[in-house]
Write an enzyme that holds these catalytic residues in place. Structure first.
Site, PDB file in Angstrom:
ATOM      1  CB  THR A 185      68.456  46.948  22.179  1.00 22.62           C
ATOM      2  OG1 THR A 185      68.778  45.577  22.404  1.00 22.62           O
ATOM      3  CG2 THR A 185      69.572  47.800  22.712  1.00 22.62           C
ATOM      4  CB  THR A 186      64.664  43.121  22.025  1.00 22.74           C
ATOM      5  OG1 THR A 186      65.964  42.710  21.608  1.00 22.74           O
ATOM      6  CG2 THR A 186      63.623  42.370  21.225  1.00 22.74           C
ATOM      7  CG  ASP A 230      72.337  43.190  21.252  1.00 20.85           C
ATOM      8  OD1 ASP A 230      71.657  43.518  22.235  1.00 20.85           O
ATOM      9  OD2 ASP A 230      73.087  43.976  20.656  1.00 20.85           O
ATOM     10  CG  ASP A 250      73.867  44.051  25.771  1.00 23.17           C
ATOM     11  OD1 ASP A 250      74.537  44.934  25.209  1.00 23.17           O
ATOM     12  OD2 ASP A 250      72.982  43.398  25.183  1.00 23.17           O
TER      13      ASP A 250
END
Length: 526
Positions: free
Chosen positions: A93-94, A60, A386
């Site tokens: 998020t990445t 994550d 998530d």
């Protein structure tokens, strides 16, 4: 002369050097998380330097970047956008860090061709507007058809989970997450969904329970099952009321006086317990410890007493039972009690827990995760969190787009067309923006061990037609139809990635000087 203005030991980098330092820091952060992107992304092990050297295994992006102690100021900007993306929509998020890194990589090439940063920013702004408009125009919305909307939600959850530890059982967990979010009836209040982790069994043994589960035990000699419960949720001291003044001393001239003090303490506690019972309750949940004497009094009165419920636990319990957390008990009519139909003790694995069913907030539910080890469970919880965040934001904004690099290729094609129509140096910046967008599917292919150059060129050809739904299917290792394979993503996630990454790269592009303050000197007090 500027060097004289700054305090001794303050550092200053100007112009080209400052810009290069900012670019290198930001690209290093992007390269760090790049390998975790996509369904075949790899995991990172994070080991703390604190006592116990705790280990976290995760892919994550937000969790990885949160754990880093970054010195480079531009890298800190990317860490921040990753945190905001996690808080806002829960996923991507990445992607947001990788896209910002690619935009800066492209900008660096343009700056080396002597193109001014403000020209690049103007081109990026035109490109992001064009990309957002085309993405919005191709987004689909099935809000009015509950059956299709549920299918969309399941597909979005499966796409989110396919890059996580739960990918093997993604269908099972996707349905579980969708059931939990649809219970919220559009409120999006994820506080009502509790996740409990219990080691043992396999991930497939996880389940969704309608109601609230508190990871505590019921006191000795108290009722183990209560119907139509009136619950008082409190945060108060239930240990023996000793004189709690630091350094206070009590002197007595006989042992009988000590007994009098103890009796007075007991009577004070008894009066407190009687006040609590006078609220007409049959269940008392306290955040702090409950000592043996008050526990006996509660047992004699037939009241279930639960002690040491952690603060998260009692806040959530107060929310789902409709009560309020209380600390004083002089005005029973002013206290709002919680209610539920049944409280009973249940077993999960070898642990006893307390189950509240028929709670006032009917949307409340608990997801019980089972797994081989605490590391697996922690990563499973992050993955599920998530998925729940993405689903909750999709329920509010129900537009969906296809996944697998489809949005990036669609936007890149439109941005390329805009570049051809735009005169001047801005067109170079717009072309660079399109190249940065195409880097995302390319990285997804690389992480899966596929030939990215071949697949991305096939995708470009497939996207030449206006209604193409082609994307990268890393499972088969070929270009596939995203609609047929059910690879969907939330429009809100993609939009947030696009806008946040562009804003962050603009901010870093504007930098022409980095000033580090001099460390504060400790005064010598000798």
């Amino acid at each position: 002369m500027a060097g004289n203005i700054l305090k001794e030991e303050a550092l200053e980098e100007k112009g080209e050097r400052a810009r290069m330092a900012a670019f290198i820091g930001a690209m290093a952060i992007a390269d760090l998380v790049k390998s975790t992107l996509g369904p075949k992304g790899m995991d990172k092990i994070l080991q703390s330097t604190g006592r116990g050297h705790s280990v976290t295994v995760t892919n994550d992006g937000a969790t990885i970047l949160k754990s880093l102690h970054v010195d480079n100021p531009a890298a800190k900007v990317l860490v921040d956008i990753s945190k905001v993306q996690d808080d806002e929509v829960g996923d991507g998020t990445t992607s947001v860090v990788v896209l910002a890194g690619e935009l800066l990589r492209e900008a660096e090439k343009l700056i080396s061709q002597k193109i001014h940063p403000m020209t690049i920013i103007a081109g990026y702004r035109m490109a992001v507007e064009c990309a957002r408009n085309v993405l919005e125009s191709r987004a689909r919305n099935n809000k009015d058809d509950p059956e299709k909307f549920r299918t969309d939600l399941v597909n979005i959850a499966m796409t989110t989970l396919s890059s996580k530890i739960l990918s093997q059982d993604k269908e099972y967990f996707a349905n579980l997450a969708v059931d939990a979010v649809l219970r919220l009836k559009g409120s999006g209040n994820l506080e009502a969904i509790q996740i409990i982790k219990k080691c043992g069994g396999s991930l497939k043994d996880s389940f969704l329970d309608e109601g609230f589960i508190l990871d505590k035990k019921i006191g000795v000699g108290q009722p183990k099952r209560i119907e139509n419960a009136n619950i008082l949720v409190a945060n108060t001291a239930m240990d023996t009321d000793k004189i709690k003044i630091y350094g206070a001393r009590v002197r007595v001239d006989a042992m009988s006086k000590v007994a009098d003090i103890e009796a007075a303490e007991k009577n004070k506690m008894k009066a407190k317990v009687e006040k609590i019972i006078a609220h007409g309750i049959n269940c008392f949940v306290n955040r702090q410890l409950i000592y043996n004497f008050p526990e006996e009094l509660f047992a004699d009165a037939g009241v279930m007493a639960i002690e040491h419920a952690d603060f998260d636990g009692i806040e959530r319990l107060a929310l789902v039972t409709g009560g309020e957390i209380t600390s004083t008990f002089d005005n029973p009519e002013a206290v709002k009690l919680g209610h539920c139909k049944l409280i009973e003790e249940i077993m999960i694995g070898e642990d006893k827990l307390i189950h509240f069913s028929g709670v006032e907030l009917g949307q409340a539910c608990t997801i019980v995760l089972r797994g081989a080890s605490s590391h697996v469970l922690d990563e499973a919880e992050r993955s599920l969190h998530d998925a729940l965040c993405v689903l909750a934001s999709t329920v509010k904004d129900s537009r969906v787009v296809w996944g697998g690099g489809w949005p990036e290729m669609l936007m890149a094609r439109q941005v390329d067309e805009l570049a051809r129509k735009t005169p001047g140096k801005k067109s170079l910046a717009i072309e660079s923006f399109a190249a940065a967008l195409r880097a995302i599917p390319s990285i997804i292919c690389d992480n899966a061990g596929l030939d990215s150059a071949d697949l991305v060129s096939q995708l470009r050809a497939a996207h030449f037609s206006d209604d193409s739904t082609a994307g990268v299917d890393v499972i088969t290792g070929a270009v596939g139809d995203m609609e047929a394979r059910g690879i969907y993503e939330a429009f809100k996630v993609k939009q947030a990635v696009l806008l946040s990454a562009t804003e962050a790269s603009e901010m870093i592009l504007r930098v022409d000087e980095i000033i580090k303050c001099a460390p504060r000197q400790r005064e010598d007090r000798m």
